[in-house]
Design an enzyme around this catalytic site. Structure first.
Site, PDB file in Angstrom:
ATOM      1  N   GLU A 160       0.812  -1.212   0.000  1.00  0.00           N
ATOM      2  CA  GLU A 160       0.000   0.000   0.000  1.00  0.00           C
ATOM      3  C   GLU A 160       0.847   1.265   0.000  1.00  0.00           C
ATOM      4  O   GLU A 160       0.554   2.220  -0.722  1.00  0.00           O
ATOM      5  CB  GLU A 160      -0.932   0.008   1.216  1.00  0.00           C
ATOM      6  CG  GLU A 160      -1.985  -1.081   1.234  1.00  0.00           C
ATOM      7  CD  GLU A 160      -3.055  -0.879   0.177  1.00  0.00           C
ATOM      8  OE1 GLU A 160      -3.353   0.288  -0.152  1.00  0.00           O
ATOM      9  OE2 GLU A 160      -3.589  -1.892  -0.311  1.00  0.00           O
ATOM     10  N   THR A 176      -8.753   5.605   2.097  1.00  0.00           N
ATOM     11  CA  THR A 176      -9.340   6.230   0.921  1.00  0.00           C
ATOM     12  C   THR A 176     -10.839   6.445   1.140  1.00  0.00           C
ATOM     13  O   THR A 176     -11.546   5.480   1.454  1.00  0.00           O
ATOM     14  CB  THR A 176      -9.122   5.349  -0.324  1.00  0.00           C
ATOM     15  OG1 THR A 176      -7.735   5.037  -0.452  1.00  0.00           O
ATOM     16  CG2 THR A 176      -9.599   6.055  -1.583  1.00  0.00           C
ATOM     17  N   GLN A 184     -13.826  -0.112   9.454  1.00  0.00           N
ATOM     18  CA  GLN A 184     -12.989  -0.415   8.297  1.00  0.00           C
ATOM     19  C   GLN A 184     -12.992  -1.895   7.924  1.00  0.00           C
ATOM     20  O   GLN A 184     -12.830  -2.264   6.781  1.00  0.00           O
ATOM     21  CB  GLN A 184     -11.536   0.066   8.529  1.00  0.00           C
ATOM     22  CG  GLN A 184     -10.577  -0.130   7.354  1.00  0.00           C
ATOM     23  CD  GLN A 184     -10.885   0.749   6.156  1.00  0.00           C
ATOM     24  OE1 GLN A 184     -11.514   1.790   6.310  1.00  0.00           O
ATOM     25  NE2 GLN A 184     -10.463   0.336   4.962  1.00  0.00           N
ATOM     26  N   ARG A 187      -9.181  -4.511   0.730  1.00  0.00           N
ATOM     27  CA  ARG A 187     -10.153  -4.667  -0.353  1.00  0.00           C
ATOM     28  C   ARG A 187      -9.754  -3.883  -1.606  1.00  0.00           C
ATOM     29  O   ARG A 187     -10.504  -3.023  -2.088  1.00  0.00           O
ATOM     30  CB  ARG A 187     -11.556  -4.255   0.133  1.00  0.00           C
ATOM     31  CG  ARG A 187     -11.988  -4.974   1.402  1.00  0.00           C
ATOM     32  CD  ARG A 187     -13.416  -4.651   1.800  1.00  0.00           C
ATOM     33  NE  ARG A 187     -13.623  -3.238   2.081  1.00  0.00           N
ATOM     34  CZ  ARG A 187     -13.295  -2.642   3.234  1.00  0.00           C
ATOM     35  NH1 ARG A 187     -12.728  -3.340   4.216  1.00  0.00           N
ATOM     36  NH2 ARG A 187     -13.536  -1.357   3.420  1.00  0.00           N
ATOM     37  N   ALA A 209      -8.693  -3.098  -5.684  1.00  0.00           N
ATOM     38  CA  ALA A 209      -9.350  -3.428  -6.948  1.00  0.00           C
ATOM     39  C   ALA A 209      -8.911  -4.798  -7.450  1.00  0.00           C
ATOM     40  O   ALA A 209      -9.708  -5.533  -8.038  1.00  0.00           O
ATOM     41  CB  ALA A 209      -9.039  -2.350  -7.983  1.00  0.00           C
ATOM     42  N   ASP A 255      23.328  20.272  33.134  1.00  0.00           N
ATOM     43  CA  ASP A 255      23.312  20.220  34.596  1.00  0.00           C
ATOM     44  C   ASP A 255      21.891  20.455  35.105  1.00  0.00           C
ATOM     45  O   ASP A 255      21.188  21.360  34.626  1.00  0.00           O
ATOM     46  CB  ASP A 255      24.227  21.292  35.192  1.00  0.00           C
ATOM     47  CG  ASP A 255      25.703  20.994  34.977  1.00  0.00           C
ATOM     48  OD1 ASP A 255      26.034  19.843  34.648  1.00  0.00           O
ATOM     49  OD2 ASP A 255      26.516  21.930  35.120  1.00  0.00           O
ATOM     50  N   HIS A 274      25.229  16.349  36.915  1.00  0.00           N
ATOM     51  CA  HIS A 274      25.743  16.539  35.559  1.00  0.00           C
ATOM     52  C   HIS A 274      25.428  15.276  34.766  1.00  0.00           C
ATOM     53  O   HIS A 274      25.757  14.161  35.185  1.00  0.00           O
ATOM     54  CB  HIS A 274      27.252  16.788  35.624  1.00  0.00           C
ATOM     55  CG  HIS A 274      27.920  16.934  34.297  1.00  0.00           C
ATOM     56  ND1 HIS A 274      28.144  18.151  33.703  1.00  0.00           N
ATOM     57  CD2 HIS A 274      28.441  15.998  33.441  1.00  0.00           C
ATOM     58  CE1 HIS A 274      28.769  17.974  32.552  1.00  0.00           C
ATOM     59  NE2 HIS A 274      28.957  16.671  32.371  1.00  0.00           N
TER      60      HIS A 274
END
Length: 365
Positions: free
Chosen positions: A45, A71, A106, A138, A140, A195, A280
């Protein structure tokens, strides 16, 4: 780091992104097989690129966008905007996928498996790639066995699964109050040392990850530590790290001491060359302590890293952050893993045709 841009990624770039996705989703309960099944699809993809627009047509929201080429792109982008998160972002897109699992979005159950069942499945990566193709993407052209080949490749060539025990590098102190920053004129010239002071003298700080003491410098009051494993850094990169804590006196540990993440590691102090109680801190890339160098002031030898790129500041109070880009992270520490299967990396050349996947030919969800 991860790669996010409107271009097709190279093999090495895809592997970085794929490893990040494996680590992220493993820690959210996905099986390695399910993740790699999805990665086989993402490769076709988007070349596993969260910044890719379909056909490189940037801004065309009627076409596909992102890891799975949502899409029209506007569906995902509008969702991200409503969540208040950046849309062109790896974590945002993974959060969207997790949201889709939780909200049954989805996914069309075309292979007798729900999305929630998919993420827990231990079927082969090839089988799961075909299920993801049919029920989620899914396209084409549904006849794309190459996606199964790609899923198997990622399963064999990514390390870990279940998080592999990958820990987030947590900033060691519960506050940030900087008294001298990077390239500071007093004693940090040319370095990335910083520091910090606490709310009181002898203020505690804690192990940012599981680590081992590898050097003790009594005269200068410092201990050097390395991470026991690679860690997830605040900027999204995965690496070993080595660091020094300076100025506690007397030093509390000897070389070889092991600490677990969150164990007391030290306190601010006045040991060594110092003008007041502080800590430090300096960090480099890798797992080898290489001593010190001058740039012109002293710092760890090796590739210095910005402290704010390495250590996440989750639940840290920032009093004076010096304007640096301190980052929080949604990363959740892994709880183990199968160690992966790294012994087939030499098959890369045999799979180059897979890596020139049909993303280059315009397939989309």
């Amino acid at each position: 780091m991860v790669y996010v841009s409107n271009k097709y990624l190279t093999m090495s770039e895809m592997k970085v992104n794929a490893q990040y996705i494996l680590n992220y989703l493993s820690n959210n309960g996905w099986t390695k097989q399910a993740i790699c099944g999805m990665l086989g699809n993402m490769q076709s993809e988007s070349t596993i690129n969260p910044g890719l627009w379909q056909n490189l047509d940037e801004g065309n929201t009627s076409l596909g966008f992102g890891l799975v080429q949502w899409t029209p792109a506007s569906n995902y982008i509008n969702w991200a905007n409503n969540q208040g998160i950046p849309y062109k972002n790896m974590d945002s897109e993974l959060k969207r996928i997790i949201w889709e699992v939780n909200n049954n979005a989805q996914w069309n159950n075309l292979r007798d498996m729900t999305f929630k069942e998919y993420i827990k499945s231990t079927k082969t990566p090839r089988e799961l790639a075909m299920i993801f193709l049919a029920s989620y993407e899914r396209p084409a052209n549904p006849n794309q066995p190459v996606r199964g080949d790609q899923a198997e490749y990622w399963y064999k060539n990514l390390s870990g699964g279940g998080g592999g025990g990958l820990q987030l590098a947590q900033f060691p102190m519960d506050i940030i109050n900087i008294t001298q920053g990077e390239n500071g004129s007093f004693s940090h010239k040319g370095t990335l040392c910083i520091d910090f002071v606490g709310k009181t003298e002898k203020y505690p700080y804690y192990a940012p990850c599981d680590c081992t003491c590898v050097w003790r410098g009594d005269a200068s009051a410092y201990l050097a530590w390395t991470s026991d494993k690679e860690v997830m850094c605040a900027d999204g990169s995965v690496r070993y790290i080595t660091w020094v804590n300076v100025h506690e006196s007397p030093l509390p540990f000897d070389v070889g001491k092991k600490l677990k993440k969150g164990d007391l590691m030290g306190h601010t102090g006045i040991g060594g060359n110092v003008t007041g109680d502080h800590w430090h801190f300096n960090v480099i890339d890798g797992k080898e302590y290489q001593g010190w160098t001058k740039k012109p002031d002293s710092c760890l030898a090796g590739t210095e890293l910005h402290i704010y790129d390495v250590f996440a500041v989750n639940n840290v109070e920032i009093i004076n952050g010096n304007g640096y880009d301190w980052k929080t992270s949604d990363w959740q520490d892994g709880d183990g893993g199968d160690g992966g299967d790294d012994n087939e990396n030499n098959k890369t050349k045999d799979l180059i045709t897979l890596l020139l996947s049909d993303a280059l030919h315009g397939w989309k969800a």
